[in-house]
Design a protein around this motif. Structure first.
Motif, short mmCIF file in Angstrom:
data_model
loop_
_atom_site.label_atom_id
_atom_site.label_comp_id
_atom_site.label_asym_id
_atom_site.label_seq_id
_atom_site.Cartn_x
_atom_site.Cartn_y
_atom_site.Cartn_z
N ARG A 96 -39.71 -52.78 -14.59
CA ARG A 96 -39.04 -51.97 -15.62
C ARG A 96 -37.56 -52.36 -15.72
NH1 ARG A 96 -40.69 -47.58 -13.93
NH2 ARG A 96 -42.55 -47.53 -15.23
N ASN A 97 -36.95 -52.67 -14.59
CA ASN A 97 -35.55 -53.10 -14.60
C ASN A 97 -35.37 -54.42 -15.35
OD1 ASN A 97 -34.89 -50.86 -13.08
ND2 ASN A 97 -34.96 -51.95 -11.12
N LYS A 98 -36.36 -55.31 -15.21
CA LYS A 98 -36.31 -56.58 -15.95
C LYS A 98 -36.42 -56.34 -17.45
CE LYS A 98 -38.26 -59.39 -12.21
NZ LYS A 98 -39.42 -60.20 -11.77
N ASN A 114 -41.06 -50.67 -10.40
CA ASN A 114 -39.74 -50.35 -10.95
C ASN A 114 -38.94 -51.62 -11.23
OD1 ASN A 114 -40.11 -47.57 -10.90
ND2 ASN A 114 -39.32 -47.36 -8.82
N THR A 115 -39.14 -52.63 -10.41
CA THR A 115 -38.42 -53.89 -10.63
C THR A 115 -38.81 -54.52 -11.97
OG1 THR A 115 -40.13 -55.03 -9.33
CG2 THR A 115 -38.11 -54.42 -8.18
N GLU A 130 -37.83 -44.06 -18.48
CA GLU A 130 -39.17 -44.62 -18.33
C GLU A 130 -39.96 -44.54 -19.63
OE1 GLU A 130 -43.28 -43.73 -15.80
OE2 GLU A 130 -41.33 -43.14 -14.97
N VAL A 133 -35.33 -53.69 -18.93
CA VAL A 133 -34.03 -53.15 -19.32
C VAL A 133 -33.04 -54.30 -19.60
CG1 VAL A 133 -32.01 -51.81 -18.56
CG2 VAL A 133 -34.33 -50.95 -18.16
N ASP A 134 -33.13 -55.36 -18.78
CA ASP A 134 -32.27 -56.53 -19.01
C ASP A 134 -32.58 -57.16 -20.37
OD1 ASP A 134 -31.04 -56.21 -16.58
OD2 ASP A 134 -32.38 -57.59 -15.51
N THR A 163 -30.90 -44.07 -12.90
CA THR A 163 -32.32 -44.20 -12.49
C THR A 163 -32.80 -42.97 -11.72
OG1 THR A 163 -31.60 -45.43 -10.53
CG2 THR A 163 -32.28 -46.71 -12.45
#
Length: 462
Positions: A360-362, A357-358, A404, A364-365, A383
């Protein structure tokens, strides 16, 4: 001279059987018990008439009462008392001494009697079974005698034949067919000679031929071990560990894959089947080959998983993606096996997913940056509900996506910097709202959430 009613053997058959006792002929029981060889003159006319009608049936029924059974203390149907006649046993039916004795048990009384080789033949199917067992017993005894004689000349002949293929299980790698089959063929020749020697009187010629085959085995083993030492550390050699993994995890495909490897000439794993093997040591090996042959400025394999690789891809090398060995190696195996070609990054991005998930968060950034350049921005991310809302400032519209799915399906736009392609994907989404609609949507969702929270608080306070 009066004729005997029954022979000694027939008399004993009847006396041991229940057929006679249940025949309601007490006079016949008395005669058989009192006389060894009753004669027809001992019977009156009525008795003689009765016997002429019943004699065959009585004897046949008495035979059907018996089943074959094992000799006491053995697992065999036949007891061999050896060549010394003084140790032989008398048949309980005819009284003749016999070297080979069979045992039969009465179905009704469970009485067991011993019967000689001739008399047993009169008991139909069980007689044939007993004779078959006798022939097998004699054959095995002859084989044992010949084996003892052979072992005097070649002490380990039997164990070498029986354990012939065991040598192949002791080596560290799988051999190519051209080597393995030649060794097995030699073993078949040894087995045929060995059986031939045991099944007939030994000939010096066959014994010498077997000795020669054993010498050839020693020489061939040395060649195999030399081959193993040269190849066991080669990159794509098929090890026993990989072979064992395939047997357990690729049961339905094992034979096919094994035949491909063994038939490849050198017994190595080839590109056509590499994508089917997820054995850990093999994945490490092929990952190392990829990292060696693919420009690390484009891609790097960071680690292996249970079924593939964790990778980082230019220009976002701080973000980890995951892809299966089946997909990756089916597409890029030429790089692992030293063949150069153009690397298809887009295929890689389309067929991989964020590792954690981390990661995927990157992404998103990174999405925020590319949206900003197009007059768009992320209006909301949830989320927990796996939801992302994107605002198009110029159009004054909002678009809602599955978080996702949106990130995964548009990775290539982020990595390859394709803003207009990404914008097109956003604008064609039918799940869109005007500013007023979106404002009311958010308000309703907030009210629903607050009402739900109040309800939960009341339940907790009760």
């Amino acid at each position: 001279m009066s004729k005997n009613v029954f022979t000694k053997k027939e008399r004993n058959k009847l006396l041991f059987s229940e057929t006679l006792k249940r025949s309601n002929l007490p006079w016949l029981v008395e005669i058989l018990n009192n006389k060894n060889t009753p004669k027809y003159t001992d019977l009156n006319a009525e008795q003689r008439q009765t016997l002429s009608e019943l004699r065959s049936e009585l004897l046949n029924n008495s035979i059907d009462e018996w089943i074959i059974t094992k000799a006491p203390g053995t697992k065999h149907l036949t007891l061999n008392l050896g060549p010394k006649e003084q140790e032989w046993m008398k048949c309980q039916l005819c009284g003749t001494k016999n070297r080979y004795i069979h045992f039969i048990k009465n179905k009704f009384t469970e009485i067991t009697i011993n019967v000689g080789s001739d008399c047993i033949e009169e008991f139909g199917e069980i007689g044939r079974a007993a004779q078959k067992d006798k022939r097998r017993l004699i054959s095995n005894q002859n084989k044992n005698r010949r084996l003892v004689k052979l072992l005097e000349i070649i002490p380990d002949a039997r164990s070498r034949v029986e354990k012939w293929d065991g040598f192949l299980n002791e080596i560290d790698i799988i051999l190519p067919s051209r080597i393995e089959e030649a060794y097995k063929k030699l073993g078949i020749k040894a087995e045929k000679l060995f059986k031939s020697i045991l099944n007939k009187n030994q000939s010096e010629k066959e014994v010498q031929a077997l000795k020669k085959v054993f010498q050839e085995q020693i020489e061939y083993k040395e060649k195999i071990l030399k081959y193993v030492n040269v190849n066991k550390n080669r990159t794509f050699v098929m090890t026993k560990e990989i072979d064992d993994w395939l047997k357990v995890n690729k049961t339905n495909d094992y034979i096919r894959i094994s035949e491909v490897v063994k038939g490849s000439g050198n017994g190595f794993i080839i590109p056509e089947i590499a994508h089917e093997i997820n054995e850990p040591s093999f994945l490490k090996t092929i990952a190392n080959q990829y990292n060696r042959n693919i420009d690390n400025n484009i891609l790097k394999i960071e680690r292996i998983t249970n079924n593939g690789f964790v990778i980082s891809v230019f220009p976002l090398l701080n973000i980890y993606l995951e892809i299966s060995n089946r997909i990756f190696t089916k597409k890029y195996s030429n790089f692992a096996f030293g063949e150069k070609s153009k690397f298809d990054v887009e295929f890689l991005l389309l067929n991989s997913q964020c590792y954690r998930n981390t990661d995927r968060n990157k992404l998103v950034d990174e999405l925020k940056k590319i949206l900003s350049s197009m007059g768009m921005k992320i209006a909301s991310i949830d989320t927990k509900k796996n939801r992302i809302d994107i605002e198009c400032i110029d159009l004054k519209k909002y678009f809602r996506f599955d978080l996702e799915k949106f990130v995964e399906s548009n990775k290539q736009c982020l990595y390859l910097y394709r803003p207009y392609e990404l914008k097109t994907e956003i604008l064609k989404n039918s799940n869109s709202f005007s500013q007023w609609e979106y404002k009311n949507l958010i308000k309703r969702e907030k009210e629903i959430q607050e009402a739900y929270q109040d309800d939960m608080n009341r339940k907790r306070n009760k």
